[in-house]
Design a protein around this motif. Sequence first.
Motif, PDB file in Angstrom:
ATOM      1  N   ASP A   1       0.823  -1.214   0.000  1.00 32.09           N
ATOM      2  CA  ASP A   1       0.000   0.000   0.000  1.00 32.09           C
ATOM      3  C   ASP A   1       0.857   1.265   0.000  1.00 32.09           C
ATOM      4  OD1 ASP A   1      -1.510  -2.189   0.726  1.00 32.09           O
ATOM      5  OD2 ASP A   1      -2.719  -1.110   2.185  1.00 32.09           O
ATOM      6  N   ASP A   2       0.336   2.335  -0.613  1.00 31.23           N
ATOM      7  CA  ASP A   2       1.039   3.617  -0.570  1.00 31.23           C
ATOM      8  C   ASP A   2       1.179   4.125   0.862  1.00 31.23           C
ATOM      9  OD1 ASP A   2       1.470   3.858  -3.308  1.00 31.23           O
ATOM     10  OD2 ASP A   2      -0.462   4.808  -3.658  1.00 31.23           O
ATOM     11  N   ASP A   3       0.158   3.924   1.679  1.00 36.63           N
ATOM     12  CA  ASP A   3       0.214   4.366   3.081  1.00 36.63           C
ATOM     13  C   ASP A   3      -0.690   3.454   3.909  1.00 36.63           C
ATOM     14  OD1 ASP A   3       0.340   5.611   5.519  1.00 36.63           O
ATOM     15  OD2 ASP A   3      -0.223   7.596   4.803  1.00 36.63           O
TER      16      ASP A   3
ATOM     17  N   ALA B   1       5.436  -2.513   6.019  1.00 41.13           N
ATOM     18  CA  ALA B   1       4.517  -1.676   5.249  1.00 41.13           C
ATOM     19  C   ALA B   1       5.101  -0.271   5.136  1.00 41.13           C
ATOM     20  CB  ALA B   1       3.140  -1.646   5.918  1.00 41.13           C
ATOM     21  N   LYS B   2       4.338   0.633   4.497  1.00 38.80           N
ATOM     22  CA  LYS B   2       4.759   2.021   4.309  1.00 38.80           C
ATOM     23  C   LYS B   2       3.861   2.941   5.130  1.00 38.80           C
ATOM     24  CE  LYS B   2       5.675   0.876  -0.536  1.00 38.80           C
ATOM     25  NZ  LYS B   2       5.286   1.181  -1.933  1.00 38.80           N
ATOM     26  N   ALA B   3       4.428   4.060   5.594  1.00 41.40           N
ATOM     27  CA  ALA B   3       3.632   4.986   6.398  1.00 41.40           C
ATOM     28  C   ALA B   3       4.214   6.391   6.338  1.00 41.40           C
ATOM     29  CB  ALA B   3       3.578   4.522   7.849  1.00 41.40           C
ATOM     30  N   ARG B   4       3.333   7.391   6.397  1.00 38.46           N
ATOM     31  CA  ARG B   4       3.775   8.783   6.551  1.00 38.46           C
ATOM     32  C   ARG B   4       4.192   9.009   7.998  1.00 38.46           C
ATOM     33  NH1 ARG B   4       1.748  13.187   3.087  1.00 38.46           N
ATOM     34  NH2 ARG B   4       1.642  14.441   4.990  1.00 38.46           N
ATOM     35  N   PRO B   5       5.243   9.794   8.231  1.00 39.69           N
ATOM     36  CA  PRO B   5       5.706   9.996   9.608  1.00 39.69           C
ATOM     37  C   PRO B   5       4.743  10.788  10.477  1.00 39.69           C
ATOM     38  CG  PRO B   5       6.957  11.373   8.076  1.00 39.69           C
ATOM     39  CD  PRO B   5       6.138  10.434   7.250  1.00 39.69           C
ATOM     40  N   ASP B   6       3.919  11.655   9.880  1.00 40.35           N
ATOM     41  CA  ASP B   6       3.065  12.520  10.695  1.00 40.35           C
ATOM     42  C   ASP B   6       1.873  11.784  11.296  1.00 40.35           C
ATOM     43  OD1 ASP B   6       2.269  12.246   8.053  1.00 40.35           O
ATOM     44  OD2 ASP B   6       1.349  14.223   7.918  1.00 40.35           O
ATOM     45  N   LEU B   7       1.713  10.498  11.006  1.00 42.77           N
ATOM     46  CA  LEU B   7       0.610   9.729  11.584  1.00 42.77           C
ATOM     47  C   LEU B   7       1.079   8.761  12.674  1.00 42.77           C
ATOM     48  CD1 LEU B   7      -1.299   8.880   8.274  1.00 42.77           C
ATOM     49  CD2 LEU B   7      -1.889  10.634   9.952  1.00 42.77           C
TER      50      LEU B   7
ATOM     51  N   VAL C   1      -6.505   5.344  10.380  1.00 44.76           N
ATOM     52  CA  VAL C   1      -6.030   4.771  11.645  1.00 44.76           C
ATOM     53  C   VAL C   1      -7.000   3.734  12.213  1.00 44.76           C
ATOM     54  CG1 VAL C   1      -5.369   5.289  14.029  1.00 44.76           C
ATOM     55  CG2 VAL C   1      -4.599   6.774  12.165  1.00 44.76           C
ATOM     56  N   PRO C   2      -8.323   3.988  12.280  1.00 42.69           N
ATOM     57  CA  PRO C   2      -9.230   2.950  12.796  1.00 42.69           C
ATOM     58  C   PRO C   2      -9.160   1.654  11.993  1.00 42.69           C
ATOM     59  CG  PRO C   2     -10.341   5.067  12.746  1.00 42.69           C
ATOM     60  CD  PRO C   2      -9.047   5.254  12.026  1.00 42.69           C
ATOM     61  N   ARG C   3      -9.036   1.770  10.698  1.00 45.25           N
ATOM     62  CA  ARG C   3      -8.939   0.570   9.869  1.00 45.25           C
ATOM     63  C   ARG C   3      -7.622  -0.154  10.124  1.00 45.25           C
ATOM     64  NH1 ARG C   3      -5.832  -0.995   4.880  1.00 45.25           N
ATOM     65  NH2 ARG C   3      -7.149  -2.511   3.811  1.00 45.25           N
ATOM     66  N   MET C   4      -6.527   0.597  10.296  1.00 43.75           N
ATOM     67  CA  MET C   4      -5.240  -0.005  10.630  1.00 43.75           C
ATOM     68  C   MET C   4      -5.327  -0.755  11.954  1.00 43.75           C
ATOM     69  SD  MET C   4      -2.476   0.447  12.846  1.00 43.75           S
ATOM     70  CE  MET C   4      -2.743   2.119  13.407  1.00 43.75           C
ATOM     71  N   GLN C   5      -6.008  -0.160  12.930  1.00 42.77           N
ATOM     72  CA  GLN C   5      -6.172  -0.811  14.231  1.00 42.77           C
ATOM     73  C   GLN C   5      -6.978  -2.103  14.093  1.00 42.77           C
ATOM     74  OE1 GLN C   5      -8.015   2.506  16.231  1.00 42.77           O
ATOM     75  NE2 GLN C   5      -6.071   3.246  17.090  1.00 42.77           N
TER      76      GLN C   5
ATOM     77  N   ASP D   1       2.666   7.513  16.189  1.00 42.82           N
ATOM     78  CA  ASP D   1       2.944   7.882  17.578  1.00 42.82           C
ATOM     79  C   ASP D   1       3.258   6.616  18.367  1.00 42.82           C
ATOM     80  OD1 ASP D   1       0.495   6.619  18.081  1.00 42.82           O
ATOM     81  OD2 ASP D   1      -0.612   8.509  18.248  1.00 42.82           O
ATOM     82  N   ASP D   2       3.489   6.765  19.677  1.00 43.56           N
ATOM     83  CA  ASP D   2       3.891   5.623  20.504  1.00 43.56           C
ATOM     84  C   ASP D   2       2.838   4.521  20.514  1.00 43.56           C
ATOM     85  OD1 ASP D   2       6.171   7.016  21.073  1.00 43.56           O
ATOM     86  OD2 ASP D   2       5.680   7.437  23.174  1.00 43.56           O
ATOM     87  N   ASP D   3       1.561   4.900  20.658  1.00 41.37           N
ATOM     88  CA  ASP D   3       0.496   3.899  20.733  1.00 41.37           C
ATOM     89  C   ASP D   3       0.394   3.109  19.427  1.00 41.37           C
ATOM     90  OD1 ASP D   3      -0.125   4.659  23.307  1.00 41.37           O
ATOM     91  OD2 ASP D   3      -1.749   6.009  22.698  1.00 41.37           O
ATOM     92  N   MET D   4       0.466   3.817  18.302  1.00 39.85           N
ATOM     93  CA  MET D   4       0.398   3.130  17.017  1.00 39.85           C
ATOM     94  C   MET D   4       1.580   2.180  16.851  1.00 39.85           C
ATOM     95  SD  MET D   4       0.477   4.643  13.113  1.00 39.85           S
ATOM     96  CE  MET D   4      -1.150   5.392  13.196  1.00 39.85           C
ATOM     97  N   ALA D   5       2.762   2.638  17.216  1.00 42.55           N
ATOM     98  CA  ALA D   5       3.955   1.810  17.051  1.00 42.55           C
ATOM     99  C   ALA D   5       3.848   0.524  17.863  1.00 42.55           C
ATOM    100  CB  ALA D   5       5.196   2.602  17.455  1.00 42.55           C
ATOM    101  N   ARG D   6       3.340   0.620  19.086  1.00 43.02           N
ATOM    102  CA  ARG D   6       3.190  -0.585  19.918  1.00 43.02           C
ATOM    103  C   ARG D   6       2.182  -1.550  19.301  1.00 43.02           C
ATOM    104  NH1 ARG D   6       3.796   3.181  24.254  1.00 43.02           N
ATOM    105  NH2 ARG D   6       1.538   3.503  24.306  1.00 43.02           N
TER     106      ARG D   6
END
Length: 482
Positions: free
Chosen positions: A254-256, A284-290, A261-265, A292-297
């Motif tokens: 995927d491009d991003d 996968a690929k991701a923009r840096p501005d999205l 975020v809800p779908r990623m979760q 954070d710590d919670d997402m990374a975990r």
Amino acid sequence: MQVLLVNARRSSYSGESISAPQLGLLSLAAVLREGTFHDTKGTDVRFIDDQLFVLQRPLATPNEFLRGHKPDIVGIQVLTSSLKNGIKLAAESRRHHPGALVVFGGVGATPLARQLVEDGAAEVVVKGEGEVTFSHLVHEYGTNGRKNLRKIRGIVFRDEDGTVVETPAAPQVMRLDKLPKPARDLADMQLYNQISRGRSGNLVTSRGCSYACAYCYSKHQWGVGQRRHSAERVIDEIRELVEVHGFDRIRIEDDDFVEDVPRMQELCRSIEKSGLQGKFEWEAKARPDLIDDDMARMLRDSGCFRLLVGVETLDWSLLKRLGRPVKVDVTERALSSLSKAGIGVQATLILGIPGETDEAMRSTITWLQSRLGDNRHDIVSPCFFVPFHHEVEKDMAKRVDFTLETDDSDCFTGHIPVTSSKAASIDELWKLYDDMTPTRRDGKYKRIAYLADLSTVQTRLGLLDGGAPQTKEPAALVPEVQ
């Protein structure tokens, strides 16, 4: 009706590995076999990855891939850097199967659709997303030959009176779950598995991107906005890759991946509940501005071992001008979050962005290297600015001044410089390339993704004294076949 789908091999200095099949063609194959959009069920579909074929048979003649096939339609997918090889394959197809309809598609064909038809490289070019258009073409051609091609949306072709016709754009597939899973049974998955040591299965969970960075061709191929598969469909495809084909590492194309975020979760939770967790890892690929710590975990807990993060440059004013206003502190927080979670980073940067100096480019590389390296999967992945699509070239030209140093499509890989600007000459870009390649690394630049040695690249390009490939006069796209 027999349809032969061919993925044209990239130019020999693309710097890219062969580790997974081309999913776009396998999606076309599945749609044709199942008759998803038109009455094509039962079509005899064949698939050849020319890149893999040449690897298996390095001494093969150009037409050897045609043996054992009697296609009514030959569909050739090209990138910009595989365009020349695609045209050669088309000429060989026409020579050995003169009655077959030669159709081009892919991101390398879409911006050149009219020229490809005018120059005789292809009878038909499918523009943009291919499933609806190509299946309509197969149905119509199988029923009425070339009589009613004007009915098909999203193509360029030469009419019976010699007129080159471009039909209106075709509708996109808005509900991606309507597409059957790619026909991986047509590909030699065992060989891909061997090449990658079981580590490079791939899948697409969405198409497109809601952002509009000026240097990116995605919006011109898929449109602006993201369309997504359901979590159930994604898990089904992952299960096939792991349990049927034996892959223990999966690359999400995927491009991003984290745009929604809800779908990623939901996807991360679905992986954890699927019984597949621990059987594979993924990137996968991701923009840096999205990030954070919670997402990374959450990404880590579902098996993510690395994210490709687009850094591109530290020059915020330049990024803002190009439609990607991500500040340095935002990128730094994202890298820190991923590091704390134990997720590796493949940090991409674009060298030679018009307006950026040699000093600024080297500073970006040094900055990234100072923040990466704790994780064994960390890597800096540089590429050079390339206007892969004519619309990208026009959009960039409105924002920044640059010179295109060559019109040789073989060079449009992103792995060698093809543009220059007042801020950085082509010689400076080649010098930077040389400094990053393996034989010249003296401890200054580390953890750089693979780049071929400069002398090797220059030999392939026919360059003796360095510098850029010589600009050529525009020529017909159809080469003489020996």
